[in-house]
Design an enzyme around this catalytic site. Structure first.
Site, short mmCIF file in Angstrom:
data_model
loop_
_atom_site.label_atom_id
_atom_site.label_comp_id
_atom_site.label_asym_id
_atom_site.label_seq_id
_atom_site.Cartn_x
_atom_site.Cartn_y
_atom_site.Cartn_z
N ASP A 126 67.38 24.95 61.51
CA ASP A 126 66.34 24.65 60.52
C ASP A 126 66.43 25.75 59.47
O ASP A 126 66.03 26.90 59.71
CB ASP A 126 64.96 24.65 61.18
CG ASP A 126 63.82 24.43 60.20
OD1 ASP A 126 64.07 24.40 58.97
OD2 ASP A 126 62.66 24.33 60.65
N SER A 130 72.35 22.43 41.27
CA SER A 130 72.46 21.07 40.75
C SER A 130 72.48 21.12 39.23
O SER A 130 71.84 22.00 38.63
CB SER A 130 71.29 20.21 41.22
OG SER A 130 71.29 18.94 40.57
N TYR A 179 62.28 18.92 42.17
CA TYR A 179 63.68 19.13 42.57
C TYR A 179 64.41 19.90 41.48
O TYR A 179 65.12 20.87 41.76
CB TYR A 179 64.35 17.78 42.82
CG TYR A 179 65.82 17.88 43.15
CD1 TYR A 179 66.24 18.28 44.41
CD2 TYR A 179 66.79 17.59 42.18
CE1 TYR A 179 67.59 18.38 44.71
CE2 TYR A 179 68.14 17.68 42.48
CZ TYR A 179 68.53 18.08 43.74
OH TYR A 179 69.87 18.18 44.04
N LYS A 235 66.14 23.75 41.91
CA LYS A 235 67.56 23.98 41.65
C LYS A 235 67.76 24.95 40.49
O LYS A 235 68.72 25.74 40.46
CB LYS A 235 68.28 22.66 41.40
CG LYS A 235 68.35 21.78 42.63
CD LYS A 235 69.07 22.47 43.79
CE LYS A 235 69.31 21.54 44.96
NZ LYS A 235 70.08 22.17 46.05
#
Length: 251
Positions: free
Chosen positions: A60, A140, A153, A157
Site C-alpha cells: 500500500d 502526467s 488529478y 501530478k
C-alpha cells in the site's frame, strides 16, 4: 548505445498496472533485478513470475510502514537498491471540482503525491548506501496541460513535477531525480477516469485530436522513457520532467 542495468536492482511501484508492468519488463530485459510492487499482490506476482530475476511485494503505497518495508525487503533480497520508480497512481472519475468530496481529494493526494514522497523518503538512504542512484517519478502531461473534469488529478501530478525538480536540486549529484509526463494511454486510467474498459472510436478520436503523433501512448512508450532517464546514458540529466505525450503539450 545499449542500455544495461546488469547487477542493478529496480523497484517499480504500481508494477502490476499498464505502465508499471511494461516498465518492469523493460528493466528486466536490460538485465536488472526487478521488485514488482503493487497493492494487488496476486497481479504483482504474475508479472514477477515472467521475469528472470524478480520479486513481487504487496504494498500500500500510502502507508509509511509498507513503503519502508518495501525498500528493506529489496535490500535484503538483492543487496542494494539502485533505481526507484514511483509509478503508482490513480485518476479520479471525470467530474467537476465542486462535486468532489473531501474524501475523494484526500485519496488523490495520498495515492498520487504522498506515495511519491514516501517512495523518495525511503529510497534516498538506500540509494546513498549503494553509492548513488536514480529516482524516476510518473507524473502526467495533465500536470502541465490540465483538462476540465480532472482538476484534482491535474493538481497532484503538477505537484509531482515540482517535487521532482526540487528534490533533484536537493540530492544531487549522487542521486538523480527525473519524471515522465505521459499522455493518456489504454491502461487502468481509462477505466478509472471514464468508467469504460476500452476507448470507443469517438472517445479515441477526441483524445487524439490534439496529439500530433495521432495516437495515445502505449505503455511501452512510457517504460522506454523511464528506463532511459534511469540509465547511464542519461547521466547528466536530473530535474528533467520528460513529456511522453506525442506532442500534445506543444498544441
Amino acid at each position: 548505445m545499449e542500455i544495461s542495468f546488469e547487477n542493478r536492482t529496480v523497484i517499480v511501484t504500481g508494477g502490476a498496472g499498464g505502465f508499471g508492468s511494461a516498465t518492469a519488463r523493460t528493466f528486466a530485459a536490460a538485465g536488472a533485478n526487478v521488485v514488482v510492487s503493487d497493492v494487488d499482490g496476486d497481479r504483482a506476482k504474475k508479472v514477477a513470475d515472467d521475469l528472470p530475476s524478480a520479486l513481487a511485494v504487496t504494498t500500500d503505497v500510502t502507508d509509511p510502514d509498507a513503503m519502508h518495508e518495501l525498500v528493506a525487503v529489496t535490500e535484503k533480497r538483492f543487496g542494494a537498491l539502485h533505481v526507484m520508480v514511483n509509478n503508482a497512481g490513480l485518476p479520479h472519475r471525470s467530474v467537476p471540482l465542486a462535486d468532489m468530496t473531501v474524501d475523494d481529494v484526500d485519496f488523490q493526494h495520498a495515492v498520487n503525491l504522498r506515495s511519491v514522497f514516501l517512495g523518495c523518503k525511503f529510497a534516498i538512504p538506500a540509494l546513498t548506501r549503494a553509492g548513488g542512484g536514480v529516482i524516476v517519478n510518473t507524473a502526467s502531461i495533465a500536470g502541465k496541460r490540465p483538462r476540465p473534469g480532472m482538476v484534482m488529478y491535474n493538481a497532484t501530478k503538477g505537484a509531482v513535477i515540482t517535487l521532482t525538480r526540487g528534490l533533484a536540486a536537493e540530492v544531487g549529484p549522487s542521486i538523480r531525480v527525473n519524471a515522465v509526463n505521459p499522455v493518456v494511454s489504454q491502461t487502468g486510467f481509462i477505466k478509472n477516469a471514464l468508467g469504460i474498459d476500452e476507448l470507443d472510436e469517438q472517445s479515441r478520436a477526441a483524445l487524439t485530436a490534439n496529439i500530433p503523433m495521432g495516437r495515445i501512448a502505449a505503455p511501452e512508450d512510457v517504460a522506454s522513457a523511464i528506463a532511459f532517464l534511469a540509465s547511464d546514458q542519461a547521466g547528466f540529466l536530473t530535474g528533467v520532467c520528460l513529456d511522453v505525450d506525442g506532442g500534445r503539450s506543444i498544441q
